[in-house]
Design a protein around this motif. Structure first.
Motif, short mmCIF file in Angstrom:
data_model
loop_
_atom_site.label_atom_id
_atom_site.label_comp_id
_atom_site.label_asym_id
_atom_site.label_seq_id
_atom_site.Cartn_x
_atom_site.Cartn_y
_atom_site.Cartn_z
N THR A 1 0.68 -1.23 0.03
CA THR A 1 0.05 -0.03 -0.02
C THR A 1 0.57 1.39 -0.05
O THR A 1 2.04 0.97 0.49
CB THR A 1 -0.80 -0.11 1.21
OG1 THR A 1 -0.18 0.24 2.38
CG2 THR A 1 -1.75 -1.25 1.19
N SER A 2 0.22 2.49 -0.39
CA SER A 2 0.99 3.56 -0.52
C SER A 2 0.08 4.77 0.03
O SER A 2 -0.84 4.83 0.05
CB SER A 2 1.74 3.93 -1.65
OG SER A 2 2.37 3.08 -2.15
N LEU A 3 0.93 5.86 0.74
CA LEU A 3 0.06 6.94 1.09
C LEU A 3 -0.12 7.79 -0.30
O LEU A 3 0.90 7.89 -1.15
CB LEU A 3 0.79 7.81 2.20
CG LEU A 3 1.11 7.22 3.48
CD1 LEU A 3 1.88 8.28 4.37
CD2 LEU A 3 -0.45 6.74 4.22
N PRO A 4 -1.18 8.72 -0.26
CA PRO A 4 -1.50 9.61 -1.37
C PRO A 4 -0.28 10.62 -1.51
O PRO A 4 0.39 10.87 -0.24
CB PRO A 4 -2.50 10.20 -0.79
CG PRO A 4 -3.39 9.37 0.22
CD PRO A 4 -2.17 8.66 0.70
N ASP A 5 -0.09 10.98 -2.66
CA ASP A 5 1.12 11.87 -2.78
C ASP A 5 1.20 13.15 -1.81
O ASP A 5 2.00 13.59 -1.09
CB ASP A 5 1.38 12.37 -4.26
CG ASP A 5 1.89 11.19 -5.00
OD1 ASP A 5 2.13 10.16 -4.71
OD2 ASP A 5 1.83 11.34 -6.43
N ASN A 6 0.07 13.54 -1.81
CA ASN A 6 -0.25 14.99 -1.00
C ASN A 6 0.33 14.78 0.63
O ASN A 6 0.59 15.46 1.26
CB ASN A 6 -1.67 15.55 -0.94
CG ASN A 6 -2.73 14.62 -0.62
OD1 ASN A 6 -2.71 13.46 -0.85
ND2 ASN A 6 -3.77 15.34 0.04
N GLU A 7 -0.47 13.61 1.26
CA GLU A 7 -0.06 13.40 2.45
C GLU A 7 1.34 12.83 2.77
O GLU A 7 1.98 13.32 3.75
CB GLU A 7 -1.19 12.09 2.77
CG GLU A 7 -2.43 12.26 2.90
CD GLU A 7 -3.27 11.56 3.83
OE1 GLU A 7 -2.72 10.29 4.00
OE2 GLU A 7 -4.51 11.79 4.12
N TRP A 8 2.04 12.32 1.66
CA TRP A 8 3.54 11.92 1.94
C TRP A 8 4.40 13.09 1.81
O TRP A 8 5.09 13.31 2.58
CB TRP A 8 3.80 10.91 0.92
CG TRP A 8 5.19 10.37 1.22
CD1 TRP A 8 6.30 10.56 0.29
CD2 TRP A 8 5.71 9.63 2.24
NE1 TRP A 8 7.36 10.03 0.78
CE2 TRP A 8 7.04 9.38 2.06
CE3 TRP A 8 5.06 9.30 3.47
CZ2 TRP A 8 7.90 8.80 3.05
CZ3 TRP A 8 5.93 8.68 4.45
CH2 TRP A 8 7.04 8.27 4.25
N ALA A 9 3.67 13.99 0.98
CA ALA A 9 4.37 15.26 0.83
C ALA A 9 4.46 15.99 2.35
O ALA A 9 5.29 16.88 2.79
CB ALA A 9 3.92 16.21 -0.12
#
Length: 358
Positions: free
Chosen positions: A308-316
Motif C-alpha cells: 500500500t502507499s500513502l497519497p502523494d499529498n499526504e506523503w509530501a
C-alpha cells in the motif's frame, strides 16, 4: 688443507652458536618487554552482544565474527550473543561501559547512549534516502569526526564505526494503511527516533524484547512493526504474520554502529585492532549488498504482503513535517546542530546533483 678446513668449520660453528644465543636473548627480551603477547592456548576473549535476534544476526554480524575469529588464528576469540541474551538491549551501553560486555553492535538510540547525538542513531526521518548515503555522510560530511568527538567525552567506551542497514517501512498485521489517519492507534514496535516522529500521526511506539515481537503480533499486543525494510521482514518471519506493507519509507537506511569497552580495546595489539576494523568494514559491505538486493526483489516478487502507499499529498506533508523535527533536534546542542547542518548540506547537494542521486 684438512687443518685449514677444520679451522673454518670451527669458526662457522662458533658464529652460529653465538648468533643463536644472541637471537634467543633478543627474542626473550622482546617477549618480556612487549605489551602484546599471546598464546594460542590462552587467547583474548571478548563477549559481544548485538541488538538483533539470531535470525537477523545470521546476516548482520555472524559472518563478521566467524571471519574475525578465523583470521585471529588463536590470538583472540569473540563470543557472540544476540538481542537480550546477556543484558536487555536498552542496557547495552551501560553493560559495555562497565565491562560486562567487551563490544556492542547497535544504534545509539536503542542502546541508550548518553551522548547528545544519540537521537541520530537508528532511523532519523529523511536524513537518508539510500543506503550509500550513510557512509558518504560519515566519510565526507564530518560525521566520523562528530561521533568520535562525542564518544571521546564518555569514559570507558570506544566508538569504532557506523554504516548503513535497511530502510524503515511500516508493516501491519491486519490494518491496511492507505492514509495518515489509518496510523492512529496502531501499536507498533520500532526504534525510538522513528517512533517519536511517527507518533504525531497517532502511531503508538511500543517496546518489547526483540524475540517477543513475533508472538506480540500474533496475540494482538502489537499491530505491526516500523523497525526495518522488506529484506529483514522476510528474513525474520514477520512477513508471515503481517498482511500489509507500506511502501513509503520514513528514511532510507538505519545508522548502525560498532562500539567497544575502552579497556578491552586498549589491550588489543595494533594488529588485532586493525583486523577487527577490517572485519567491520567487510560486514558493512556484506549488509549493503544483502539489504539492497533484497529490498528490490521482495517488493517486486515477494508474495507474503499486500503493498500500500500513502497519497502523494499526504506523503509530501510527512516529508515537510520532518523539517520541524530536524529544527527541534538541532536545538539539543551545538554538536547536534552540526549533524543536522550536515544532513541539510548533503540533501541540498544530492538534489542539485539530480539523477541518479535523487
Amino acid at each position: 688443507m684438512k687443518k685449514e678446513k677444520k679451522i673454518i668449520t670451527s669458526k662457522r660453528r662458533s658464529f652460529i652458536k653465538k648468533a643463536g644465543l644472541l637471537t634467543f636473548g633478543v627474542a626473550g627480551a622482546s617477549v618480556v618487554k612487549a605489551p602484546y603477547a599471546y598464546s594460542a592456548s590462552n587467547p583474548i576473549k571478548w563477549r559481544l552482544q548485538t541488538y538483533s535476534g539470531a535470525p537477523l544476526g545470521a546476516h548482520v554480524i555472524k559472518p563478521q565474527i566467524e571471519a574475525f575469529n578465523k583470521a585471529a588464528y588463536g590470538e583472540m576469540e569473540i563470543e557472540l550473543y544476540y538481542a537480550d541474551q546477556l543484558v536487555p538491549t536498552d542496557e547495552l551501553f551501560r553493560a559495555m561501559q562497565a565491562g560486562t560486555l567487551d563490544a556492542v553492535q547497535s544504534d545509539d538510540a536503542t542502546m541508550g547512549s548518553p551522548v547528545d547525538i544519540s537521537v541520530f542513531g537508528g532511523y532519523f526521518p529523511f536524513a537518508t534516502r539510500y543506503s550509500l548515503d550513510v557512509p558518504a555522510l560519515f566519510k565526507y560530511y564530518g560525521l566520523n569526526e562528530i561521533w568520535d568527538e562525542a564518544y571521546s567525552e564518555v569514559e570507558g567506551v570506544k566508538w569504532l564505526s557506523t554504516s548503513a542497514w535497511d530502510p524503515c517501512h511500516l508493516f501491519t498485521v491486519n490494518k491496511k494503511v492507505t492514509s495518515l489517519a489509518d496510523m492512529k492507534g496502531l501499536r507498533v514496535f520500532g526504534v525510538p527516533t522513528a517512533g517519536k516522529f511517527l507518533a504525531q500521526y497517532g502511531l503508538i511506539p511500543v517496546t518489547v524484547p526483540w524475540d517477543d515481537v513475533e508472538v506480540a503480533m500474533q496475540t494482538g499486543e502489537l499491530d505491526g512493526v516500523a523497525w526495518c525494510g522488506f529484506t529483514e521482514a522476510y528474513e525474520v518471519g514477520w512477513a508471515d504474520i503481517c498482511k500489509y506493507a507500506l511502501t513509503n519509507s520514513v528514511t532510507g537506511a538505519w545508522f548502525g554502529s560498532y562500539f567497544a569497552n575502552q579497556k578491552a580495546w586498549d589491550k588489543l595489539s595494533p594488529k588485532l585492532q586493525a583486523l577487527y576494523r577490517m572485519s567491520i568494514n567487510d560486514s558493512h559491505y556484506y549488509r549493503q549488498v544483502w539489504y539492497w538486493g533484497g529490498e528490490a526483489d521482495l517488493r517486486v516478487n515477494g508474495k507474503k504482503m499486500e503493498l500500500t502507499s500513502l497519497p502523494d499529498n499526504e506523503w509530501a506533508k510527512v516529508v515537510n513535517d520532518s523539517k520541524a523535527f530536524w529544527d527541534e533536534t538541532s536545538s539539543i546542542s551545538p554538536r547536534a546542530k552540526k549533524v543536522v547542518d550536515a544532513f541539510k548540506l548533503y540533501a541540498n547537494t544530492m538534489e542539485k546533483a539530480g539523477y541518479p542521486y535523487r
